[in-house]
Design a protein around this motif. Structure first.
Motif, mmCIF file in Angstrom:
data_model
loop_
_atom_site.group_PDB
_atom_site.id
_atom_site.type_symbol
_atom_site.label_atom_id
_atom_site.label_comp_id
_atom_site.label_asym_id
_atom_site.label_seq_id
_atom_site.Cartn_x
_atom_site.Cartn_y
_atom_site.Cartn_z
ATOM 1 N N GLN A 29 7.573 -16.486 -11.486
ATOM 2 C CA GLN A 29 6.648 -17.234 -10.632
ATOM 3 C C GLN A 29 5.398 -16.410 -10.325
ATOM 4 N N VAL A 30 5.589 -15.120 -10.072
ATOM 5 C CA VAL A 30 4.449 -14.254 -9.749
ATOM 6 C C VAL A 30 3.578 -14.052 -10.986
ATOM 7 N N TYR A 31 4.218 -13.901 -12.129
ATOM 8 C CA TYR A 31 3.460 -13.792 -13.384
ATOM 9 C C TYR A 31 2.618 -15.049 -13.596
ATOM 10 N N ALA A 32 3.192 -16.221 -13.342
ATOM 11 C CA ALA A 32 2.445 -17.480 -13.500
ATOM 12 C C ALA A 32 1.235 -17.507 -12.577
ATOM 13 N N SER A 33 1.390 -16.977 -11.361
ATOM 14 C CA SER A 33 0.261 -16.915 -10.422
ATOM 15 C C SER A 33 -0.833 -15.992 -10.951
ATOM 16 N N GLY A 61 -9.695 -12.576 -6.194
ATOM 17 C CA GLY A 61 -8.867 -12.349 -5.007
ATOM 18 C C GLY A 61 -7.415 -12.691 -5.253
ATOM 19 N N ASN A 62 -7.189 -13.859 -5.838
ATOM 20 C CA ASN A 62 -5.813 -14.269 -6.133
ATOM 21 C C ASN A 62 -5.162 -13.354 -7.168
ATOM 22 N N PHE A 63 -5.960 -12.929 -8.143
ATOM 23 C CA PHE A 63 -5.407 -12.038 -9.154
ATOM 24 C C PHE A 63 -5.031 -10.691 -8.535
ATOM 25 N N LYS A 64 -5.871 -10.212 -7.663
ATOM 26 C CA LYS A 64 -5.590 -8.913 -7.037
ATOM 27 C C LYS A 64 -4.300 -8.969 -6.224
ATOM 28 N N SER A 65 -4.113 -10.029 -5.460
ATOM 29 C CA SER A 65 -2.911 -10.133 -4.621
ATOM 30 C C SER A 65 -1.655 -10.388 -5.462
ATOM 31 N N SER A 66 -1.753 -11.277 -6.451
ATOM 32 C CA SER A 66 -0.567 -11.586 -7.267
ATOM 33 C C SER A 66 -0.188 -10.410 -8.156
ATOM 34 N N SER A 67 -1.167 -9.700 -8.689
ATOM 35 C CA SER A 67 -0.851 -8.553 -9.541
ATOM 36 C C SER A 67 -0.275 -7.404 -8.723
ATOM 37 N N ALA A 68 -0.752 -7.236 -7.490
ATOM 38 C CA ALA A 68 -0.171 -6.209 -6.614
ATOM 39 C C ALA A 68 1.285 -6.541 -6.308
ATOM 40 N N LYS A 69 1.540 -7.823 -6.094
ATOM 41 C CA LYS A 69 2.913 -8.275 -5.842
ATOM 42 C C LYS A 69 3.802 -8.013 -7.060
ATOM 43 N N PHE A 70 3.280 -8.326 -8.241
ATOM 44 C CA PHE A 70 4.032 -8.141 -9.479
ATOM 45 C C PHE A 70 4.365 -6.664 -9.678
ATOM 46 N N ARG A 71 3.393 -5.822 -9.433
ATOM 47 C CA ARG A 71 3.598 -4.380 -9.590
ATOM 48 C C ARG A 71 4.653 -3.872 -8.605
ATOM 49 N N GLN A 72 4.587 -4.364 -7.378
ATOM 50 C CA GLN A 72 5.577 -3.975 -6.368
ATOM 51 C C GLN A 72 6.981 -4.387 -6.793
ATOM 52 N N MET A 73 7.098 -5.556 -7.395
ATOM 53 C CA MET A 73 8.400 -6.052 -7.831
ATOM 54 C C MET A 73 8.996 -5.183 -8.940
ATOM 55 N N ILE A 74 8.154 -4.705 -9.849
ATOM 56 C CA ILE A 74 8.641 -3.802 -10.899
ATOM 57 C C ILE A 74 9.234 -2.541 -10.282
ATOM 58 N N LEU A 75 8.532 -1.982 -9.317
ATOM 59 C CA LEU A 75 9.009 -0.755 -8.676
ATOM 60 C C LEU A 75 10.262 -1.022 -7.849
ATOM 61 N N GLN A 76 10.333 -2.172 -7.210
ATOM 62 C CA GLN A 76 11.552 -2.539 -6.484
ATOM 63 C C GLN A 76 12.739 -2.646 -7.443
ATOM 64 N N GLN A 77 12.487 -3.284 -8.573
ATOM 65 C CA GLN A 77 13.554 -3.442 -9.561
ATOM 66 C C GLN A 77 14.029 -2.081 -10.063
ATOM 67 N N ASP A 78 13.088 -1.184 -10.303
ATOM 68 C CA ASP A 78 13.452 0.150 -10.753
ATOM 69 C C ASP A 78 14.300 0.865 -9.704
ATOM 70 N N SER A 79 13.914 0.753 -8.448
ATOM 71 C CA SER A 79 14.671 1.389 -7.365
ATOM 72 C C SER A 79 16.068 0.803 -7.242
ATOM 73 N N LEU A 80 16.173 -0.518 -7.336
ATOM 74 C CA LEU A 80 17.478 -1.172 -7.258
ATOM 75 C C LEU A 80 18.397 -0.681 -8.378
ATOM 76 N N LEU A 81 17.885 -0.661 -9.600
ATOM 77 C CA LEU A 81 18.710 -0.313 -10.753
ATOM 78 C C LEU A 81 19.034 1.176 -10.816
ATOM 79 N N SER A 82 18.260 1.998 -10.129
ATOM 80 C CA SER A 82 18.523 3.437 -10.119
ATOM 81 C C SER A 82 19.812 3.781 -9.381
#
Length: 721
Positions: free
Chosen positions: A560-564, A575-596
């Protein structure tokens, strides 16, 4: 007097046999599994030999004076019986995603004697690809565990092409090849599967003599252990594959097999009608016997695999001759062929002795070739499924279809040709439920009641019943583990692992990003599952599954975030790209932390296996390069457009925070610049991938503390992160 002498001799002989039997315990190899994996049960086990029923394997369970009696007709049946008691009486189990094998204070009694008969002669396991995607760098310790798991799950026929480097090296030396030429043919440790299947040669090498010798010794141990626990190895036979350079040394008739996926040059196919075929085959099998013995009964090997050219070959005559030479060298052997795509062709099957042939229908979760091809033209076959391609992460498995199709095939007009069931994953470190249900079908005559079975599964997987766990799994069967009538190669893919682009349809060339289930209902199931976490704090199996389920929720949300992001790019909304891409980047790092927090979802486990695989510095470096290349760009390093890039992508800690994040950061920077300032050149993702492969970084795990992990899980499952 003579009669009396003969009588006494017979009596003495009988007493000797009784004495030997009294002092040797049957199925010692199976009892050794218990000693290795759950010694608390081993001392109570008593094994007995009983005859089969109508030619079928059988086991019986009973309790006598505190002892657990396992009576069985074969070692394989004894191992399955042992696991049956472990699962359904002790609520204990072993898996590739964690074990639940804690000791019980008191062993449960078997009330009424249990008898289970297998309706099949074969319970088969492994795909050539599994050997490379999951087992490239296995040591004996790893193989010992793998074989214990296979035996406990009733497997009695298993692909085992380890150590073929030694056979080929010795064969080619006798054909006049020097060491450098041999090294140019043998593939590296992470690519042996596709070498043996005739898809490539030499890639990932050169392989050193120490590694070749190491693999030969490893295979000798594997075969010895398999015999002890009732598993027949499927070796790799000679089917005509030869180095493409052999035609430059000999005047021979070959068919050029062309180019395989990714741009790899295939080995040639030596026409069986050529007299040189017998010479190569006889040398090959002679070297096989020297290294691995004569007590081998099954051989794999598929001519024209995945689009190889058969132009100019008489298929029936070729198949007949390949099998004839196999029989001459190993009388009574069975040729095991992969039922994949158009193979084996009807023309090839027409020339074979069907009594010495076995077809493995690979893709049963999507196909019914056994039916369309009339039981493979009256050839014994095994129903199986791939389910996972490239060992990609993803909750997936058409469990109901497994149960339905096996039952349907057995009761069809071609049921007499169905000789077994099997698991053929390209990667085995995923979805343990799919392997458990599939292999247990090998011991069910009646149609399996999946809902009832799953209730028992959760008890033996996690050690006890829990109402929320049961509710969650009921929903999993309706979502990620449902059986939609959709052709799908493996699990739905994670956008995090894709080479960045606009409107990405697939991460790998033959995969899909589409979720063929209700993602909201799946997320609700995961929330319910997580509510039971305090009840299972010490359970490795529960904790591993919880991380995997939450990982899937995060991957689903990322779509969903990628679609945004893409909408913002197309509308040029900075503006929308900056916020959605920041969210997407945060999710990658969250996923990495979870899987670690789990070794099962870490690239470090895979890379450390590669380092431990080899002894010398140069061998370790090559193994590490093999490991990194396979999980990233895969194809030749001079082909940035290879259709194999990211085929074996991994949503793993270490990869997410390094190469995947780097690629997405480059994409985000470029697209933001495009929106705000005009034309900017596209990032060179292939260059980034090559740089990642060449680093020596192992991405050591830095797991979160439990409190931090639980907080992260809570945030991921929140409606608004």
């Amino acid at each position: 007097m003579k009669k009396m002498t003969r009588y006494r001799i017979l009596m003495l002989f009988s007493l000797m046999i009784v004495g030997i039997t009294a002092h040797s315990e049957p199925y010692e190899g199976v009892k050794d599994i218990a000693l290795r994996r759950f010694p608390w049960l081993a001392k109570a086990l008593v094994f007995n030999v009983i005859p089969g029923i109508d030619g079928n394997e059988v086991f019986e369970l009973s309790s006598v004076k505190g002892k657990v009696m396992v009576s069985a007709s074969t070692a394989s049946a004894a191992a399955e019986g042992l696991n049956w008691y472990l699962k359904y009486y002790c609520n204990r189990s072993m898996s590739h995603f964690g074990d639940n094998l804690n000791a019980l204070a008191k062993l449960p009694e078997v009330g009424k004697k249990v008898r289970v008969v297998s309706p099949y002669s074969h319970r088969y396991a492994l795909n050539y690809c599994t050997i490379s995607y999951s087992m490239s760098f296995y040591t004996w310790k790893d193989w010992e565990r793998e074989l214990d798991w296979m035996a406990l799950n009733g497997v009695n026929l298993m692909l085992a092409p380890v150590g073929m480097e030694g056979v080929w090296q010795n064969t080619l030396r006798k054909l006049g090849y020097n060491d450098q030429e041999i090294a140019g043919f043998i593939a590296g440790p992470a690519f042996g599967a596709w070498w043996l299947m005739g898809n490539l040669e030499g890639w990932g090498g050169p392989v050193s003599q120490s590694v070749i010798d190491q693999q030969v010794l490893l295979q000798q141990k594997i075969i010895k252990r398999m015999k002890q626990i009732g598993i027949e190895p499927v070796m790799h036979g000679f089917y005509g594959m030869i180095p493409s350079s052999l035609k430059n040394k000999q005047s021979i008739k070959v068919i050029d097999q062309g180019i395989w996926a990714g741009g790899f040059k295939r080995p040639d196919f030596l026409l069986p009608e050529d007299p040189y075929f017998d010479k190569v085959a006889d040398i090959y099998y002679s070297e096989m016997k020297k290294l691995y013995g004569e007590d081998l009964h099954f051989f794999g090997g598929d001519p024209f695999h995945e689009g190889g050219s058969s132009e100019g070959a008489d298929l029936a005559a070729s198949g007949k001759h390949i099998q004839k030479v196999m029989q001459q060298n190993y009388p009574g052997a069975t040729w095991v062929l992969q039922g994949w795509q158009q193979n084996p062709a009807n023309g090839l099957l027409a020339g074979l002795n069907k009594d010495k042939t076995l077809v493995i229908e690979l893709f049963g979760e999507n196909t019914n070739n056994w039916e369309k091809r009339h039981g493979y033209e009256g050839t014994p076959f095994v129903w199986s499924n791939v389910s996972n391609f490239g060992e990609k992460n993803g909750i997936y498995g058409k469990l109901q279809r497994f149960a339905d199709e096996v039952y349907r095939a057995k009761n069809s007009p071609y049921g007499s040709f169905l000789k077994g069931v099997g698991i053929i994953p390209e990667g085995i470190y995923n979805n343990p439920v799919a392997f458990d249900v599939m292999l247990e079908l090998g011991w069910h005559v009646d149609h399996l009641d999946l809902k009832k079975w799953i209730g028992n599964y959760t008890k033996y997987r996690y050690g006890k019943s829990n109402v929320n766990v049961d509710k969650a799994w009921a929903l999993f069967l309706e979502t990620a583990y449902s059986s939609p009538e959709v052709n799908q190669e493996g699990p739905s893919e994670s956008i995090f692992c894709a080479r960045p682009a606009i409107d990405i349809k697939t991460v790998s060339s033959w995969g899909t990003r589409k979720r063929n289930y209700d993602v909201a209902k799946f997320e609700e199931a995961v929330r319910i599952f997580v509510t039971a976490s305090k009840d299972f704090e010490g359970s490795e199996t529960y904790q591993t599954d919880m991380i995997d389920f939450v990982r899937q929720v995060q991957a689903n949300k990322a779509d969903q975030v990628y679609a945004s992001m893409i909408d913002a790019i197309k509308s040029k909304n900075a503006g929308n790209f900056k916020s959605s891409s920041a969210k997407f980047r945060q999710m990658i790092l969250q996923q990495d932390s979870l899987l670690s927090t789990s070794k099962y979802f870490s690239v470090n486990r895979w890379l450390q296996q590669a380092i431990n695989f080899a002894g010398t510095k140069s061998d370790k470096a090559n193994a590490l390069w093999n490991a990194k290349t396979q999980v990233l760009f895969w194809g030749p390093d001079n082909n940035p457009k290879t259709d194999l890039h990211d085929y074996a992508h991994k949503e793993w800690a270490g990869m997410l925070s390094s190469i995947y994040l780097r690629r997405w950061d480059a994409f985000i920077d470029r697209e933001f610049a495009q929106i705000t300032s005009g034309n900017v050149s596209e990032p060179d993702y292939f260059k980034m991938e090559n740089e990642w492969v060449k680093t020596g970084e192992l991405y050591t795990l830095k797991p979160l503390k439990k409190r931090e992990r639980d907080g992260l899980v809570k945030r991921i499952l929140a409606n608004n992160q």
